[in-house]
Design an enzyme around this catalytic site. Structure first.
Site, PDB file in Angstrom:
ATOM      1  N   ARG A  33      -4.294   0.962  -2.926  1.00 25.14           N
ATOM      2  CA  ARG A  33      -4.452  -0.180  -2.013  1.00 25.14           C
ATOM      3  C   ARG A  33      -5.835  -0.068  -1.408  1.00 25.14           C
ATOM      4  O   ARG A  33      -6.139   0.939  -0.746  1.00 25.14           O
ATOM      5  CB  ARG A  33      -3.367  -0.161  -0.939  1.00 25.14           C
ATOM      6  CG  ARG A  33      -3.603  -1.180   0.146  1.00 25.14           C
ATOM      7  CD  ARG A  33      -2.392  -1.429   1.012  1.00 25.14           C
ATOM      8  NE  ARG A  33      -1.369  -2.166   0.302  1.00 25.14           N
ATOM      9  CZ  ARG A  33      -0.311  -2.731   0.875  1.00 25.14           C
ATOM     10  NH1 ARG A  33      -0.148  -2.634   2.183  1.00 25.14           N
ATOM     11  NH2 ARG A  33       0.582  -3.385   0.166  1.00 25.14           N
ATOM     12  N   HIS A  71      -2.518  -9.263  -5.204  1.00 25.60           N
ATOM     13  CA  HIS A  71      -1.374  -8.391  -4.916  1.00 25.60           C
ATOM     14  C   HIS A  71      -0.363  -8.579  -6.056  1.00 25.60           C
ATOM     15  O   HIS A  71       0.726  -9.136  -5.863  1.00 25.60           O
ATOM     16  CB  HIS A  71      -0.781  -8.768  -3.557  1.00 25.60           C
ATOM     17  CG  HIS A  71       0.111  -7.721  -2.949  1.00 25.60           C
ATOM     18  ND1 HIS A  71       0.387  -6.511  -3.566  1.00 25.60           N
ATOM     19  CD2 HIS A  71       0.809  -7.703  -1.766  1.00 25.60           C
ATOM     20  CE1 HIS A  71       1.207  -5.801  -2.789  1.00 25.60           C
ATOM     21  NE2 HIS A  71       1.475  -6.507  -1.706  1.00 25.60           N
ATOM     22  N   GLN A 100       3.478  -7.434  -5.850  1.00 27.53           N
ATOM     23  CA  GLN A 100       4.259  -8.306  -4.969  1.00 27.53           C
ATOM     24  C   GLN A 100       4.787  -9.507  -5.750  1.00 27.53           C
ATOM     25  O   GLN A 100       5.964  -9.863  -5.677  1.00 27.53           O
ATOM     26  CB  GLN A 100       3.361  -8.783  -3.809  1.00 27.53           C
ATOM     27  CG  GLN A 100       4.027  -9.763  -2.874  1.00 27.53           C
ATOM     28  CD  GLN A 100       5.114  -9.107  -2.043  1.00 27.53           C
ATOM     29  OE1 GLN A 100       4.885  -8.097  -1.419  1.00 27.53           O
ATOM     30  NE2 GLN A 100       6.306  -9.690  -2.030  1.00 27.53           N
ATOM     31  N   ASP A 128       2.682 -16.464   4.003  1.00 29.42           N
ATOM     32  CA  ASP A 128       2.210 -15.106   4.310  1.00 29.42           C
ATOM     33  C   ASP A 128       1.366 -15.214   5.583  1.00 29.42           C
ATOM     34  O   ASP A 128       1.031 -16.312   6.045  1.00 29.42           O
ATOM     35  CB  ASP A 128       1.387 -14.574   3.111  1.00 29.42           C
ATOM     36  CG  ASP A 128       0.908 -13.128   3.303  1.00 29.42           C
ATOM     37  OD1 ASP A 128       1.463 -12.407   4.150  1.00 29.42           O
ATOM     38  OD2 ASP A 128      -0.048 -12.736   2.596  1.00 29.42           O
ATOM     39  N   CYS A 145       6.162 -12.257   2.015  1.00 30.37           N
ATOM     40  CA  CYS A 145       6.023 -10.907   1.445  1.00 30.37           C
ATOM     41  C   CYS A 145       6.185  -9.816   2.497  1.00 30.37           C
ATOM     42  O   CYS A 145       6.397  -8.658   2.148  1.00 30.37           O
ATOM     43  CB  CYS A 145       4.680 -10.783   0.737  1.00 30.37           C
ATOM     44  SG  CYS A 145       3.275 -10.983   1.839  1.00 30.37           S
ATOM     45  N   ARG A 188      11.019  -5.412  -4.441  1.00 29.27           N
ATOM     46  CA  ARG A 188       9.790  -4.631  -4.685  1.00 29.27           C
ATOM     47  C   ARG A 188      10.145  -3.336  -5.429  1.00 29.27           C
ATOM     48  O   ARG A 188       9.432  -2.908  -6.328  1.00 29.27           O
ATOM     49  CB  ARG A 188       9.089  -4.283  -3.352  1.00 29.27           C
ATOM     50  CG  ARG A 188       8.565  -5.455  -2.538  1.00 29.27           C
ATOM     51  CD  ARG A 188       7.483  -6.230  -3.256  1.00 29.27           C
ATOM     52  NE  ARG A 188       6.406  -5.409  -3.752  1.00 29.27           N
ATOM     53  CZ  ARG A 188       5.356  -4.959  -3.048  1.00 29.27           C
ATOM     54  NH1 ARG A 188       5.248  -5.271  -1.768  1.00 29.27           N
ATOM     55  NH2 ARG A 188       4.413  -4.225  -3.610  1.00 29.27           N
TER      56      ARG A 188
HETATM   57  N1   CP Z   1       4.430  -6.838   1.163  1.00 36.12           N
HETATM   58  C1   CP Z   1       3.779  -5.659   1.210  1.00 36.12           C
HETATM   59  O1   CP Z   1       2.960  -5.321   0.343  1.00 36.12           O
HETATM   60  O2   CP Z   1       4.112  -4.901   2.271  1.00 36.12           O
HETATM   61  P1   CP Z   1       3.414  -3.525   2.743  1.00 36.12           P
HETATM   62  O3   CP Z   1       2.067  -3.891   3.282  1.00 36.12           O
HETATM   63  O4   CP Z   1       4.330  -2.974   3.769  1.00 36.12           O
HETATM   64  O5   CP Z   1       3.283  -2.645   1.527  1.00 36.12           O
HETATM   65  N1  NVA Z   2      -2.049 -10.974   2.792  1.00 40.73           N
HETATM   66  C1  NVA Z   2      -1.559  -9.790   3.437  1.00 40.73           C
HETATM   67  C2  NVA Z   2      -0.486  -9.171   2.616  1.00 40.73           C
HETATM   68  C3  NVA Z   2       0.131  -7.927   3.183  1.00 40.73           C
HETATM   69  C4  NVA Z   2       1.180  -7.327   2.301  1.00 40.73           C
HETATM   70  C5  NVA Z   2      -2.689  -8.816   3.672  1.00 40.73           C
HETATM   71  O1  NVA Z   2      -3.546  -8.665   2.784  1.00 40.73           O
HETATM   72  O2  NVA Z   2      -2.763  -8.219   4.748  1.00 40.73           O
END
Ligand code: CP
Ligand code: NVA
Length: 309
Positions: free
Chosen positions: A102, A129, A132, A224, A264, A292
């Site tokens: 990440r 993502h 997801q 989101d 999400c 997930r």
């Molecule tokens: N939806 C998602 O990716 O959640 P986290 O940021 O908790 O991993």
């Molecule tokens: N769009 C959000 C998704 C988190 C899972 C972010 O990038 O923070």
């Protein structure tokens, strides 16, 4: 498929296959079947940003499949003291069978993948993502019976999750309406790529600024956060711009009666979605979160499962 950095690393057949595999693995877990498809395999999980779902679902997925996961916080690695990404990638490739990452900046994962000799999985970047969205397609299929002829409406920011949804929908021929305010549209290159996929698949990708028109007769409403990780200093401005895009009961009422509402997570109640909608009867948000886990397993098996790739 070497890496899963973008949904566009997959073919439409790959995507369908992963979703079907996730369905099978979900059933196996429900039945209590002990699986060891990834026995003796290790997954390194590098996180530059916080995570609940992605981190825990990947770790449990590896355990359930008989393998091992290592949570590696970016700042605890020598990366945090400036060791080059390309050195880290070459070293970790000698130890583990796959790496999930990440990252703040999508270019980081691209650079890592260039030097990695094992599959690299995008656990979220500022651009996409993909994991997801694989779980989300599984959720839509479970609730609507199919991914075809289902009207999916994205309401809110044209962010990383939206970008991956556009690519997936265009690859497999879905109907997707994207409703984002001016200046917050999805990534232009991704939209161009999606248009070319849609020509092949017959997908219908429509851009509709007005959220009320967008959600008319929707089967799925997906939203989101308005402020993604790394954009915290834009929060005040974003709240002003996005307020008409809030997914509240009034907006949901324009959709079909059996519309499912997706998010999400993590959610900001009172911003992009109201408490009443999250807790309401149309919300499938926690089933979506559960998926997930099943989706991560299918992704891992497709990339590093000897029987599956
Ligand atoms: N939806 C998602 O990716 O959640 P986290 O940021 O908790 O991993
Ligand atoms: N769009 C959000 C998704 C988190 C899972 C972010 O990038 O923070």
């Amino acid at each position: 498929m070497q890496h899963l950095i973008s949904i566009s690393d997959l073919s439409s057949d790959d995507l369908i296959e992963i979703i079907e595999l996730a369905e099978k693995l979900k059933l196996e877990r429900y039945k209590g079947v002990v699986t060891d498809y990834l026995k003796n395999k290790s997954l390194a999980m590098i996180f530059e940003l916080p995570s609940t779902r992605t981190r825990v679902s990947f770790e449990v997925a590896m355990t359930d499949l008989g393998g091992h996961a290592l949570y590696l916080n970016w700042s605890d690695l020598q990366l945090g003291r400036g060791e080059p990404i390309k050195d880290t990638a070459r070293v970790l490739s000698r130890y583990v069978h796959a790496v999930t990452m990440r990252v703040r900046d999508h270019s980081t994962i691209l650079e890592f993948a260039e030097y990695s000799s094992v599959p690299v999985i995008n656990a979220l970047s500022n651009l996409e993502h993909p994991c997801q969205i694989i779980a989300d397609l599984l959720t839509i299929k479970e609730y609507k019976g199919s991914l075809e002829d289902v009207k999916v409406v994205w309401v809110g920011d044209g962010n990383n999750v939206c970008n991956s949804l556009i690519l997936a929908a265009s690859l497999i021929g879905m109907i997707l309406i994207v409703s984002t305010p001016k200046g917050y549209e999805p990534n232009k290159e991704i939209v161009e790529k999606a248009k070319s996929f849609a020509k092949e698949s017959g997908a219908k990708i429509v851009f509709e600024k007005n959220p009320v028109s967008a959600v008319k007769d929707a089967d799925v409403i997906y939203t989101d956060v308005w402020t993604s990780m790394g954009q915290e200093n834009e929060k005040e401005e974003r709240i002003k711009v996005f307020t008409p895009y809030q997914v509240n009961e009034k907006l949901v009422n324009y959709a079909k009666d059996d519309v499912i509402v997706m998010h999400c997570l993590p959610a900001h109640r009172g911003e992009e979605i109201t408490e009443a909608v999250i807790e309401g009867s149309n919300s499938v948000i926690f089933d979506q979160a559960e998926n997930r886990l099943h989706a991560q397993k299918a992704i891992l098996l497709k990339l590093i499962g000897d029987e599956y790739n």
